[in-house]
Design a protein around this motif. Sequence first.
Motif, short mmCIF file in Angstrom:
data_model
loop_
_atom_site.label_atom_id
_atom_site.label_comp_id
_atom_site.label_asym_id
_atom_site.label_seq_id
_atom_site.Cartn_x
_atom_site.Cartn_y
_atom_site.Cartn_z
N ASP A 202 0.84 -1.20 0.00
CA ASP A 202 0.00 0.00 0.00
C ASP A 202 0.87 1.24 0.00
OD1 ASP A 202 -2.31 -1.33 -0.05
OD2 ASP A 202 -2.77 -1.16 2.09
N MET A 203 1.84 1.21 0.88
CA MET A 203 2.64 2.41 1.04
C MET A 203 3.52 2.68 -0.16
SD MET A 203 3.66 2.12 4.97
CE MET A 203 2.39 2.06 6.22
N LEU A 204 3.87 1.65 -0.85
CA LEU A 204 4.66 1.87 -2.06
C LEU A 204 3.76 2.14 -3.25
CD1 LEU A 204 7.40 -0.87 -1.66
CD2 LEU A 204 7.66 1.58 -1.44
N GLY A 205 2.46 2.11 -2.98
CA GLY A 205 1.53 2.38 -4.08
C GLY A 205 1.49 1.24 -5.07
N LEU A 206 1.70 0.03 -4.59
CA LEU A 206 1.75 -1.10 -5.51
C LEU A 206 0.41 -1.78 -5.65
CD1 LEU A 206 5.12 -2.65 -4.41
CD2 LEU A 206 4.65 -1.18 -6.36
N THR A 207 -0.48 -1.47 -4.72
CA THR A 207 -1.77 -2.13 -4.81
C THR A 207 -2.70 -1.31 -5.68
OG1 THR A 207 -2.13 -1.10 -2.70
CG2 THR A 207 -1.81 -3.47 -2.71
N LYS A 208 -3.48 -2.02 -6.38
CA LYS A 208 -4.49 -1.33 -7.20
C LYS A 208 -5.56 -0.81 -6.26
CE LYS A 208 -3.35 -1.61 -11.37
NZ LYS A 208 -2.18 -0.98 -10.78
N PRO A 209 -6.02 0.39 -6.52
CA PRO A 209 -7.15 0.84 -5.72
C PRO A 209 -8.31 -0.13 -5.90
CG PRO A 209 -6.69 2.31 -7.58
CD PRO A 209 -5.56 1.34 -7.49
N ALA A 210 -9.04 -0.29 -4.83
CA ALA A 210 -10.11 -1.27 -4.86
C ALA A 210 -11.05 -1.03 -6.03
CB ALA A 210 -10.87 -1.23 -3.55
N MET A 211 -11.35 0.22 -6.24
CA MET A 211 -12.25 0.52 -7.35
C MET A 211 -11.54 1.44 -8.34
SD MET A 211 -16.01 0.89 -5.76
CE MET A 211 -15.63 2.15 -4.58
N SER A 228 5.16 -1.83 -11.11
CA SER A 228 6.41 -2.15 -10.46
C SER A 228 7.57 -1.39 -11.07
CB SER A 228 6.65 -3.64 -10.59
OG SER A 228 6.54 -3.99 -11.95
N SER A 229 7.34 -0.85 -12.22
CA SER A 229 8.46 -0.28 -12.92
C SER A 229 9.12 0.85 -12.17
CB SER A 229 8.01 0.20 -14.29
OG SER A 229 7.10 1.25 -14.10
N ARG A 230 8.39 1.43 -11.26
CA ARG A 230 8.99 2.55 -10.56
C ARG A 230 10.19 2.10 -9.74
NH1 ARG A 230 5.19 5.22 -6.93
NH2 ARG A 230 4.19 3.20 -6.80
N ASN B 553 -0.15 14.17 -0.76
CA ASN B 553 -1.55 13.89 -1.07
C ASN B 553 -1.99 12.90 0.01
OD1 ASN B 553 -0.27 11.54 -2.26
ND2 ASN B 553 -0.09 12.75 -4.11
N LYS B 554 -2.00 11.61 -0.32
CA LYS B 554 -2.27 10.75 0.83
C LYS B 554 -0.98 10.15 1.37
CE LYS B 554 -3.56 6.47 -1.45
NZ LYS B 554 -4.64 5.55 -1.73
N VAL B 555 0.11 10.52 0.75
CA VAL B 555 1.42 10.24 1.34
C VAL B 555 2.18 11.57 1.38
CG1 VAL B 555 1.48 7.90 0.49
CG2 VAL B 555 2.48 9.73 -0.88
N LEU B 556 3.28 11.56 2.10
CA LEU B 556 4.04 12.81 2.21
C LEU B 556 5.34 12.69 1.43
CD1 LEU B 556 2.14 12.91 4.76
CD2 LEU B 556 3.83 14.46 5.68
N HIS B 557 5.73 13.80 0.83
CA HIS B 557 7.00 13.83 0.13
C HIS B 557 7.87 14.89 0.78
CE1 HIS B 557 3.59 13.39 -2.85
NE2 HIS B 557 4.09 12.18 -2.81
N PHE B 558 8.98 14.46 1.31
CA PHE B 558 9.93 15.41 1.88
C PHE B 558 11.01 15.67 0.83
CE2 PHE B 558 8.78 15.33 6.41
CZ PHE B 558 7.90 14.26 6.41
N TYR B 559 11.63 16.81 0.93
CA TYR B 559 12.66 17.11 -0.06
C TYR B 559 13.98 17.45 0.61
CZ TYR B 559 8.79 17.10 -3.24
OH TYR B 559 7.71 16.70 -3.97
N ASN B 560 14.98 16.84 0.09
CA ASN B 560 16.33 17.16 0.52
C ASN B 560 16.85 18.22 -0.44
OD1 ASN B 560 18.99 17.28 1.18
ND2 ASN B 560 19.28 15.07 1.30
N VAL B 572 9.67 9.90 -0.03
CA VAL B 572 8.24 9.66 0.16
C VAL B 572 8.03 8.89 1.46
CG1 VAL B 572 6.18 8.68 -0.85
CG2 VAL B 572 8.05 9.46 -2.32
N VAL B 573 7.16 9.39 2.27
CA VAL B 573 6.81 8.63 3.47
C VAL B 573 5.35 8.24 3.34
CG1 VAL B 573 6.51 8.69 5.94
CG2 VAL B 573 8.51 9.74 4.91
N SER B 574 5.13 6.98 3.24
CA SER B 574 3.75 6.52 3.06
C SER B 574 3.14 6.06 4.37
CB SER B 574 3.71 5.33 2.11
OG SER B 574 4.71 5.42 1.16
N ASP B 575 3.98 5.95 5.35
CA ASP B 575 3.47 5.43 6.62
C ASP B 575 2.79 6.55 7.40
OD1 ASP B 575 2.93 4.01 8.81
OD2 ASP B 575 4.98 3.61 9.41
N VAL B 576 1.67 7.00 6.85
CA VAL B 576 1.03 8.16 7.46
C VAL B 576 0.43 7.84 8.82
CG1 VAL B 576 0.54 9.40 5.34
CG2 VAL B 576 -1.03 7.65 6.11
#
Lengths: 759, 1094
Positions: A202-211, A228-230, B553-560, B572-576
């Motif tokens: 989820d945090m890496l944005g790898l999951t597809k949004p449910a809808m 995954s390409s990112r 947005n729903k995650v945070l992006h910090f900049y160095n 990027v910090v996704s662990d909000v």
Amino acid sequence: MATYLEFIQQNEERDGVRFSWNVWPSSRLEATRMVVPLACLLTPLKERPDLPPVQYEPVLCSRPTCKAVLNPLCQVDYRAKLWACNFCFQRNQFPPAYAGISEVNQPAELMPQFSTIEYVIQRGAPSPLIFLYVVDTCLEEDDLQALKESLQMSLSLLPPDALVGLITFGRMVQVHELSCEGISKSYVFRGTKDLTAKQIQDMLGLTKPAMPMQPVRPAQPQERPSVSSRFLQPIHKIDMNLTDLLGELQRDPWPVPQGKRPLRSTGVALSIAVGLLEGTFPNTGARIMLFTGGPPTQGPGMVVGDELKVPIRSWHDIEKDNARFMKKATKHYEMLANRTAANGHCIDIYACALDQTGLLEMKCCPNLTGGYMVMGDSFNTSLFKQTFQRIFSKDFNGNFRMAFGATLEVKTSRELKVAGAIGPCVSLNVKGPCVSENELGVGGTSQWKICGLDPTTTLGIYFEVVNQHNAPIPQGGRGAIQVVTHYQHSSTQRRIRVTTVARNWADVQSQLKHIEAAFDQEAAAVLMARLGVFRTESEEGPDVLRWLDRQLIRLCQKFGQYNKEDPMSFRLSDSFSLYPQFMFHLRRSPFLQVFNNSPDESSYYRHHFARQDLTQSLIMIQPILYSYSFHGPPEPVLLDSSSILADRILLMDTFFQIVIYLGETIAQWRKAGYQDMPEYENFKHLLQAPLDDAQEILQARFPMPRYIHTEHGGSQARFLLSKVNPSQTHNNLYAWGQVSNCQEFEEGPGYFFKMLLLN
Amino acid sequence: MNVNQSAPPLPPFGQPQPIYPGYHQSSYGGQPGSTAAPTPYGAYNGPVPGYQQTPPPGVSRAPASSGAPPASTAQGPCGQTAYGQFGQGDVQNGPSSGVQMQRLPGSQPFASAPLAPVVSQPAVLQPYGPPPTSAQVTAQLAGMQISGAVAPAPPASGLGYGPPTSLASASGSFPNSGLYGSYPQGQAPPLGQGHPGAQPPQRSVPPQASSFTPPASGGPRMPSMTGPLLPGQSFGGPPVSQPNHVSSPPPQALPPGTQMTGPPGPPPPMHSSQQPGYQLQQNGSFGPARGPQSNYGSPYPGAATFGSQPGPPQPLPPKRLDPDAIPSPIQVIEDDRNNRGSEPFVTGVRGQVPPLVTTNFLVKDQGNASPRYIRCTSYNIPCTSDMAKQAQVPLAAVIKPLARLPPEEASPYVVDHGESGPLRCNRCKAYMCPFMQFVEGGRRFQCCFCSCINDVPPQYFQHLDHTGKRVDAYDRPELSLGSYEFLATVDYCKNNKFPIPPAFIFMIDVSYNAVRSGLVRLLCEELKSLLDFLPREGGAEESAIRVGFVTYNKVLHFYNVKSSLAQPQMMVVSDVGDMFVPLLDGFLVNVIESRAVITSLLDQIPEMFADTRETETVFAPVIQAGMEALKAAECAGKLFLFHTSLPIAEAPGKLKNRDDRKLINTDKEKTLFQPQSGAYQTLAKECVAQGCCVDLFLFPNQYVDVATLSVVPQLTGGSVYKYACFQVENDQERFLSDLRRDVQKVVGFDAVMRVRTSTGIRAVDFFGAFYMSNTTDVELAGLDGDKTVTVEFKHDDRLNEENGALLQCALLYTSCAGQRRLRIHNLALNCCTQLADLYRNCETDTLINYMAKFAYRGVLSSPVKTVRDTLITQCAQILACYRKNCASPSSAGQLILPECMKLLPVYLNCVLKSEVLQPGAEVTTDDRAYVRQLVTSMDVAETNVFFYPRLLPLTKSPIENTTEPPAVRASEERLSNGDIYLLENGLNLFLWVGASVQQGVVQSLFGVSSFSQITSGLSVLPVLDNLLSKKVRGLIDSLRAQRSRYMKLIVVKQEDKLEMLFKHFLVEDKSLSGGASYVDFLCHMHKEIRQLLS
């Protein structure tokens, strides 16, 4: 005898198989009395330059519980176009493609020389190899620099379409996005928090949004790579980017206060790496390569606290139950290893530090997934650099010597069942008719998964004879074993290698001689050693030694000839003669002795012991010692203190170390500079000879051994002295103070046997 | 009179009804009653009658509308003179005296000196509504506008000065008792205006008055009043009543005509008008008024009943209360400006009431803090809590510790006492200030707050002169000034370490909405240049403030953005759910050093997110991240959050849409103002502990739950800016100006404010944007020059007149260069044993500031209706107490207002009508929460204009006239369709164009040829090269410059649909949402007061 030796060697070369017994006792009872179990060392991907893969798929037995592959041992009715499975005796129709077969027009798999054959499966899109670098940034500047260079170098060795990814960690864990222009992007995770695979994805944005916004989008296959390409990109696309990124890698910027260890989030970093691949490329060959320069000090999987004054656990601590993080950490890494194995990925650990780095806790990661474990003092040593380079070595076809995601399946004829396997594998828990209830090693299954393997990866597979004593096997009956290995070749093809072997049954009562003669003591020693090492995982060291001793005694009782009360009368036949010596050295080896080794070292040694082939394993058990002198060509000598002579040069290969030792006189000569004098050119050659030989060994060995060049009186000579059998007491040697805790050690094999027999 | 109408309302009121009937009749007649009053006055002041005669002007009045104007002028003179005299004296005194006088002899007092003192003000008043105020009141009473007929009259006066007109008539009378007389006149005028015929009834009114009186005040008066006055002139009569008003100066004007002439007393009244002012005597009128007021509930019908009763006599009813006859804010403001704007306000004297906030004046600090820093509701505090309770006047100070000063005034001196730190009282820890008494030859000093005797440290010793003053008193700011700063020692710093300079972190929403609206691009572009203008201290060449950037947005992006990097790095910090800061080094950087990297970053941000499809955002984690970053850097600082939508992404602080209009007017309405979850309070607390101030810029397209989102900014001393439906083309200028100002303004960080008081009173309650972890310390993560804290005081002991009461506000803060300082403001107040002194030294604007904040906080816990009722009741009690204890006896039918509080009803009505307390259909929940939040930290000047917007006619005065045109009252009646007006309230700016404006004007202002071609809703005036265009644009610019937020201009055409929006700001009118008109409310107030008195 000679014939058996040849037979054994021929079999090994053709099938990569070494059986402890090459003639099999025909009943369960007799088999158990043989002491050494019926087992084999199998190198599933043994390099076979002469074996071109066939470009079609294997023909399988139609019985659902069998599915054995058509092989040269099968009975074929060419006219009816039928073949009989030699395992379950099912009669099968040939598929239409085989309509043209006849006695003179046989498919390869029916020819006897193709007892091992490799099929290429054409189905399915080839999936690229994946390399995910997980890099510790809490390193010294020099080390980091060296590591960066090695990594950059490795990029040029990878196949251009391989996918690479980069995760760095220190106090935090950063997953780098590789496709960005202008700004380098990374996802950062706290190093102290364990995350589930789902959270990570989820945090890496790898999951597809449910809808998804466009509900109807059949382009599933396209989307997956794009997601995954990112993080995982084909090397040819981001070569420059990644090189720059690696170049810009800085040491972990968080300050490390005096008296503290840097905070290193190895556990989380690995967890994220595993989660990343799990979400994007399940069941595709992938290598997670962990480079670490110290123990994990925070978060899940931490091995030691960050207070420098509290040292990392030693064997002593572990015995005293004083290693407070060990259990938890081990559990964490085991969980990761199992997940990784389930996904078909493997984890390598490259640990370079002067102190321990937690290999004990992390060992299961490479052990269960078939990854490598490399231990060194620094990333800035040739040991690491060359070892690392060697991972990307290529075979004669220009393919990497690595394979992924293998499933190894064993089928046996009815008289046999498979009891287990020992090696870098995990059980797939497939129960079948040929699975024994008794377990030796990883048992209870007929299939194992080996996520990463190379041409030398060797498994010990243990069998059980189940034929009852009162059900004699007809004369000339043979037992058969078929090993089917599905794997992903480094060329990204899926391949299946099938090895089918058969051995004669023999009745112990009447044919004991045959059986004795067909004993492969080398294989037996290694197989027993593997059992012993496997037991150390769950048992106390002394118990394992006792067990080994008992086995040896029983074997000698069974096959030795002696008069009661007369130790001197003891004799063993040639085919058993070396076995006790192997056991003697095994008992002293670092695989069973932890004295003078750190827990990490023990884990490291055991790791390699459990995956190397027979030759290498034997070297590990009993190091090789060559002696060089003016008296003739180099000769192997006894691994004994008596072999240390002043006018000799010794070359010892313990697998992990290569020691060149100059005798006292030689050393003095060298010091005097004779080798530079034209008239003593022969001396120069003498000095050079072991170096050349060592170089040869170094070329082929993986991992790179520690290369030690020393001389009489040199401090490094201890590596030699600790290995040789101290037949001469330390009184007549100079001060080697390594007093063993086991009296037998100092007494030599001769005395050792006597003691054993008297027991 | 309207009385009739009022009658209906009566029912609601209940008791009054019975009485009213009587009143009506009489009153109506009486209203002229004023006449009724007159009688009494007459009695009091012999002269009165005479005045009445003058009233003949009253006759003129009848024609009122027309005749009036001149009258006013006439009045002017009279009044002025009178005022002038007064002006010299203490304004306050005047009035008070007046009041007293009234009580005693009634008329005499007025005539006597008291008046004189008052005079000063009157002068001002005269022109407009001087009388208006007081007079108006009466007038209102008399003629409820309710009556249709009456209505016309008002318009006449409508010119705004209508009242004046009446005054004018009165003017003649002014000289004397003008005020009083005037009032009556005022009343009269309306009547007269309405219908001569009606007048008679008015006379009868007086009777009313009388009738009222019974209930209200003494019966005796009634008779008297009715008697003489009525007869005189229907109008004249009224004047008489005014006399009562006398106390109330406003009436002056009006009454002047009649009464003024009559009683010499009038002059005094003038005073009274100023302070005690008004007494609106409206008997009947009030009643009716209420009826009409929607608020009050009972509609006209009730009135009808009244009418019936009074009916006969009160043909008057047709008349209504004349708006011109009631106190006019415009008048008061103008008067104060004229009287007090010219000379500097010197703070040396204890208990001086400063000029109004609307007046431009200079301040000379001679020992008390400038009113720019502290304003009080009253500068004369009752000595005992009993008195205070009786008066119900809240004792509060509105403190703006870091207020910006005009360039002519020096900012506080910085005093450095070296390592020993500022000198303080050992017991109460008060800081050295001019009020400390040095004794024993200067070796010791007695604390002025707690009376503790302290030793003077040797290095601070100085001899005393013969007056007991230290000889170096004038060399030391802390001994001679009201405001100054100390350099703090390390003991005053967090963790005993000198602070690191603060940091600014810009946190930008990059979700789909933000990108699409163009916000991200605009903002990044602006930041590039804006970063050169970070606040600097003193003469520093570059700002010490470091900056950091985060997008989310729903995650945070910090900049160095470390200077050594070739390109910025994004982390990027996704662990909000468990926010942390991913980097330390390189996040907060010096702008100059990292210029290149920052520019590169700001260039790339819009590109990076140009194609984003992410619509969900988080909010709490963003603040958390900023706070953690500051914590990691161990400094205080400010977060600038640019946010677009309701944070619905899965994370702490996730919100749901709970906007529910059905809750309005229910007991659950308060939940709309309360935050959804306690998480934000907890977060805010952590922010405060770290000195992390949060400024929030909102760009919502729909409901974003401002009530919850603003919790953190509110508690950390930050600001909230809201740009609904932001579009770059329309809102760019407003947003950028606000942003520039917000970034550039000087801020104090990590501040603690403590208000110490001398024994006897104690600070008990605080309002504003801050956090309090205990009952005394106001903690402000950040404090800028716009933020105000209102502090309420209560007695805990007796005060004495001799010592007065002292306030010391100490603010410990970190300057933007990272220097730790203490800013001290001292203020000495008088104490009184007479309630009249209290009423004479009040400041209505401050009072409204307090009451609004009090009410706006009340809506969090009580139903809005309760809050409104509380306000009305308190106001009524204040006024009733005055009437009872300070005003001269008069007919109960008269409304008498203290001069200082004559605007209280109109302002209070504005507060009651504001979005928060009475939402219209078009006001969103977010708007209400937003306004509620804004008002909480407004200062007096801001609340003043916010509640009573300024309406400036643009085309009335000659084009050449460069000064700001005089404002007109915020009522539709004051708009003429041939003119153009500007209206501003500190947040909004409207340009209203009448339908029949001259074509030439349209052409020169809008560049189009006719009214119909003007684009409605236009927000920018074309730049045209003509005098009018330049002048108007110049005026707009100068208005904007005066306000802390950029006001977006909206051009409204008469009869256009946008006009509805505009009309909302015409606060004297009845509002669409049900808010009462000024007149109606005044009537209601009068009734409340009468109930209290009876």
